[in-house]
Design a protein around this motif. Structure first.
Motif, PDB file in Angstrom:
ATOM      1  N   PHE A  33       0.750  -1.525   0.020  1.00  0.00           N
ATOM      2  CA  PHE A  33      -0.139   0.384  -0.077  1.00  0.00           C
ATOM      3  C   PHE A  33       1.053   1.662   0.110  1.00  0.00           C
ATOM      4  O   PHE A  33       0.083   2.674  -0.359  1.00  0.00           O
ATOM      5  CB  PHE A  33      -0.998  -0.415   1.226  1.00  0.00           C
ATOM      6  N   GLU A  34       2.227   1.126   0.334  1.00  0.00           N
ATOM      7  CA  GLU A  34       2.971   2.248   0.095  1.00  0.00           C
ATOM      8  C   GLU A  34       4.173   1.705  -0.101  1.00  0.00           C
ATOM      9  O   GLU A  34       4.571   0.139  -0.214  1.00  0.00           O
ATOM     10  CB  GLU A  34       3.530   3.032   1.359  1.00  0.00           C
ATOM     11  N   THR A  35       4.607   3.002  -0.785  1.00  0.00           N
ATOM     12  CA  THR A  35       6.191   1.965  -1.651  1.00  0.00           C
ATOM     13  C   THR A  35       7.708   2.908  -1.018  1.00  0.00           C
ATOM     14  O   THR A  35       7.544   4.089  -0.609  1.00  0.00           O
ATOM     15  CB  THR A  35       6.520   2.335  -3.388  1.00  0.00           C
ATOM     16  N   PRO A  36       8.674   2.019  -0.815  1.00  0.00           N
ATOM     17  CA  PRO A  36       9.492   2.872   0.233  1.00  0.00           C
ATOM     18  C   PRO A  36      10.203   3.974  -1.048  1.00  0.00           C
ATOM     19  O   PRO A  36      10.288   3.706  -2.310  1.00  0.00           O
ATOM     20  CB  PRO A  36      10.941   1.809  -0.373  1.00  0.00           C
ATOM     21  N   THR A  37      10.492   5.189  -0.545  1.00  0.00           N
ATOM     22  CA  THR A  37      11.294   6.062  -1.001  1.00  0.00           C
ATOM     23  C   THR A  37      12.576   5.898  -1.725  1.00  0.00           C
ATOM     24  O   THR A  37      12.463   5.812  -2.747  1.00  0.00           O
ATOM     25  CB  THR A  37      11.003   7.917   0.278  1.00  0.00           C
ATOM     26  N   SER A  38      13.298   5.093  -1.283  1.00  0.00           N
ATOM     27  CA  SER A  38      14.380   4.180  -1.338  1.00  0.00           C
ATOM     28  C   SER A  38      14.820   3.167  -0.771  1.00  0.00           C
ATOM     29  O   SER A  38      14.598   3.298   0.740  1.00  0.00           O
ATOM     30  CB  SER A  38      15.796   5.598  -1.052  1.00  0.00           C
ATOM     31  N   GLY A  39      15.292   2.441  -0.785  1.00  0.00           N
ATOM     32  CA  GLY A  39      15.797   0.893  -0.374  1.00  0.00           C
ATOM     33  C   GLY A  39      15.265  -0.363  -1.174  1.00  0.00           C
ATOM     34  O   GLY A  39      14.388   0.372  -1.812  1.00  0.00           O
ATOM     35  N   VAL A  40      15.523  -1.231  -0.833  1.00  0.00           N
ATOM     36  CA  VAL A  40      14.623  -2.314  -1.425  1.00  0.00           C
ATOM     37  C   VAL A  40      14.261  -3.512  -0.622  1.00  0.00           C
ATOM     38  O   VAL A  40      14.742  -3.045   0.659  1.00  0.00           O
ATOM     39  CB  VAL A  40      15.665  -3.149  -1.744  1.00  0.00           C
ATOM     40  N   ILE A  41      12.703  -3.509  -0.314  1.00  0.00           N
ATOM     41  CA  ILE A  41      12.120  -4.999   0.080  1.00  0.00           C
ATOM     42  C   ILE A  41      11.997  -6.012  -0.529  1.00  0.00           C
ATOM     43  O   ILE A  41      11.715  -5.744  -1.847  1.00  0.00           O
ATOM     44  CB  ILE A  41      10.958  -4.526   0.447  1.00  0.00           C
TER      45      ILE A  41
END
Ligand code: ATP
Length: 375
Positions: free
Chosen positions: A66-74
């Motif tokens: 429902f949200e995406t990271p501004t930076s980095g990886v999941i």
């Protein structure tokens, strides 16, 4: 529970199911998640714990899509989940409100997601029946949500979330709507179901006791950062900072300065007592370094007479007593004003000796009873 031997996080050959790699999430100029790195392993029951606004829900929402990271990886099972929309992730989220369909029966609520995935006939019935059995809801299959209790509704929501066999189930305050007794019983049910299905659970809770009860590991968060990730026992007995020591359970914080007197042994000069107290620490402290001893109240003994051979003993006066049935907590004021809490377990129905307000008592603790922490 088989948690004594379940420790994938200490096995370097194990690959995590979920990996946060330097994940930052900003809302405008506000940083909700700050360069966060974390591994969660398959079959873990992982708890996110922290004060309101620390970013727990934001982490869940990023996992769910429902949200995406501004930076980095999941990553989920080694693959970046960013390109996958929420409904394509092997992740399900159970909300506090349960969001059951009021006009559908328990059976149909559980079947809903499966039907949408075009599961039908015997396969559908078999899966729904399995979920009803798992959550002990067979008798209520035909009832509507308003015809069952709060605890049963919670189990319907759980059955529905597990029906599609997600790899990962996110639980946002799952027991928040239940009263204290039911909540406790349901915690054990949740652990049982988690173990039976082998699903990885990530739970958000405000209730530290709940996190300590259910979780294989607990992450204590503050302002978008993880302060410590450990088993409940380590979080309680070996907090790595004043913040964590203070956040979990009751604790005395005794401030002073350290003086090494031998191998991992320190004298701590402090404002109270005529002498320094003795503390053991594997963490090094330099000469005169300010430090704090985090000492749990149940590790402080309370006595009428000065205890012989105690490593540390100080005298004080009882200021307050909190009687909790199974435990009593004494608030004892030392001559210089420091208040130390000492807790005793009420193991006898009629205690042999009880202390009362204004009594002068001795407190004692061993050199290994607390954790010595830097500023
Ligand atoms: P609680 O326990 O109160 O639910 P939480 O730890 O789950 O808190 P989050 O909901 O993750 O906290 O919020 C973390 C921070 O990010 C908060 O300060 C919140 O105000 C902020 N935040 C969350 N969503 C948004 C948004 N859509 N826009 C702006 N700020 C947001």
């Amino acid at each position: 529970m088989n948690q004594a031997v379940f420790e994938p996080w200490s096995d370097p050959t194990q690959k995590p199911l979920i990996r946060f790699k330097s994940v930052t999430k900003q809302f405008g100029s506000f940083t909700a998640i700050d360069d966060l790195t974390l591994d969660i392993f398959e079959k873990e029951f992982f708890a996110l714990l922290g004060p309101s606004g620390c970013g727990k829900t934001t982490m869940m929402r990023m996992l769910a899509g429902f949200e995406t990271p501004t930076s980095g990886v999941i990553e989920l099972a080694g693959a970046d989940i960013a390109p996958l929309p929420p409904n394509k992730r092997a992740v399900n989220m159970m909300f506090q409100s349960y969001a059951l369909f009021p006009h559908l029966s328990v059976y149909e609520n559980i079947a809903f997601g499966l039907r949408r995935d075009k599961v039908s006939g015997d396969a559908l019935d078999a899966r729904v029946s399995e979920m009803l059995k798992l959550t002990r809801l067979e008798k209520f299959a035909r009832r509507k949500p308003h015809q069952i209790s709060g605890g049963q509704r919670q189990r319907v929501a759980l059955a529905r979330s597990l029906a599609k066999a997600p790899k990962l189930l996110l639980l946002d305050e799952p027991l928040g709507a239940l009263d204290a007794k039911l909540r406790q019983a349901t915690q054990f049910e949740l652990m049982d179901i988690q173990e039976k299905t082998g699903t990885t659970f990530v739970i958000v809770t405000h209730d530290q006791e709940e996190a300590m009860t259910v979780a294989s590991r607990v992450a204590v968060m503050d302002e978008g950062r993880i302060m410590q990730v450990e088993t409940p026992e380590r979080i309680y007995e070996a907090p790595n900072s004043l913040y964590v020591a203070d956040f979990i359970g009751e604790v005395n914080i005794i401030s002073g300065t350290a003086r090494a007197i031998g191998d991992e042994q320190f004298h701590i000069d402090w404002a109270e007592g005529n002498a320094p107290f003795l503390a053991t620490s594997s963490r090094p402290f330099s000469e005169g370094q300010p430090c704090h001893l985090a000492l749990r109240p149940e590790k402080v003994g309370i006595h009428a007479e000065r205890p012989e051979a105690a490593e540390n003993a100080v005298q004080g006066k009882i200021l307050d007593i909190a009687y909790l049935g199974n435990l009593s907590t004494y608030h004892v004021a030392l001559p210089g004003g420091q208040i130390i809490k000492a807790q005793t377990a009420n193991t006898r129905r009629v205690s042999r000796r009880s202390y009362t307000w204004e009594d002068t008592v001795w407190l004692s603790w061993t050199s290994t009873a607390g954790v010595l922490l830097p500023e």
